[in-house]
Motif scaffolding. Structure first.
Motif, mmCIF file in Angstrom:
data_model
loop_
_atom_site.group_PDB
_atom_site.id
_atom_site.type_symbol
_atom_site.label_atom_id
_atom_site.label_comp_id
_atom_site.label_asym_id
_atom_site.label_seq_id
_atom_site.Cartn_x
_atom_site.Cartn_y
_atom_site.Cartn_z
ATOM 1 N N ALA A 96 45.327 27.632 -3.875
ATOM 2 C CA ALA A 96 44.487 28.381 -2.939
ATOM 3 C C ALA A 96 45.336 29.288 -2.061
ATOM 4 N N ARG A 97 46.451 28.776 -1.569
ATOM 5 C CA ARG A 97 47.334 29.591 -0.717
ATOM 6 C C ARG A 97 47.836 30.807 -1.496
ATOM 7 N N ALA A 98 48.245 30.594 -2.736
ATOM 8 C CA ALA A 98 48.724 31.711 -3.560
ATOM 9 C C ALA A 98 47.617 32.738 -3.772
ATOM 10 N N HIS A 99 46.412 32.255 -3.995
ATOM 11 C CA HIS A 99 45.299 33.180 -4.206
ATOM 12 C C HIS A 99 44.994 33.968 -2.934
ATOM 13 N N VAL A 100 44.963 33.305 -1.812
ATOM 14 C CA VAL A 100 44.688 33.963 -0.534
ATOM 15 C C VAL A 100 45.753 35.025 -0.249
#
Length: 134
Positions: A96-100
């Motif tokens: 999720a962090r990478a996507h954000v």
């Protein structure tokens, strides 16, 4: 950064596990808010949500209407819309962090049997979407 939105109704058995899976991301600062939009639970769902520090909305109407209200209450630039009976899979936080960090141009989703986070249509149990895209 991320507000989690969960529509519930008599989900006391599953909600604690789902909320517990969010704790590491909250400690890390990734999850900043949890909104539980409840449709009239008669079990301990509301107590569990309140004890966990969630913003609780007591509503009537369909799950979709409750999700809409929950998204409206959310403060984050990103929304993680969760099924109340599905625990986010291991590794979801990093994905999720990478996507954000890659930007708000696309939503992502996860399915328990397919890994932490995938691009593509929201055909599963968790949808991560930027407020701008929503």
């Amino acid at each position: 950064m991320i507000s989690v939105v969960i529509a519930t109704q008599n989900h006391e058995r599953a909600l604690g596990t789902v909320l517990a899976a969010l704790v590491p991301a909250a400690v890390d600062g990734l999850v900043r808010q949890v909104v539980v939009a409840d449709g009239g639970s008669t079990d301990a769902t509301l107590d569990i949500a309140e004890d966990a520090g969630a913003d609780v909305l007591a509503l009537t109407g369909s799950a979709e209407a409750r999700l809409t209200a929950g998204c409206a209450r959310a403060k984050g630039d990103w929304l993680l819309i969760l099924d109340p009976q599905v625990t986010p899979p291991p590794g979801w936080e990093a994905a999720a962090r990478a996507h954000v960090e890659s930007g708000p141009g696309a939503a992502a989703w996860f399915a328990p049997s397919r890994g932490p986070l995938l691009g593509g249509p929201p055909a599963a149990h968790g949808l991560l979407v930027s407020r701008r895209l929503l």
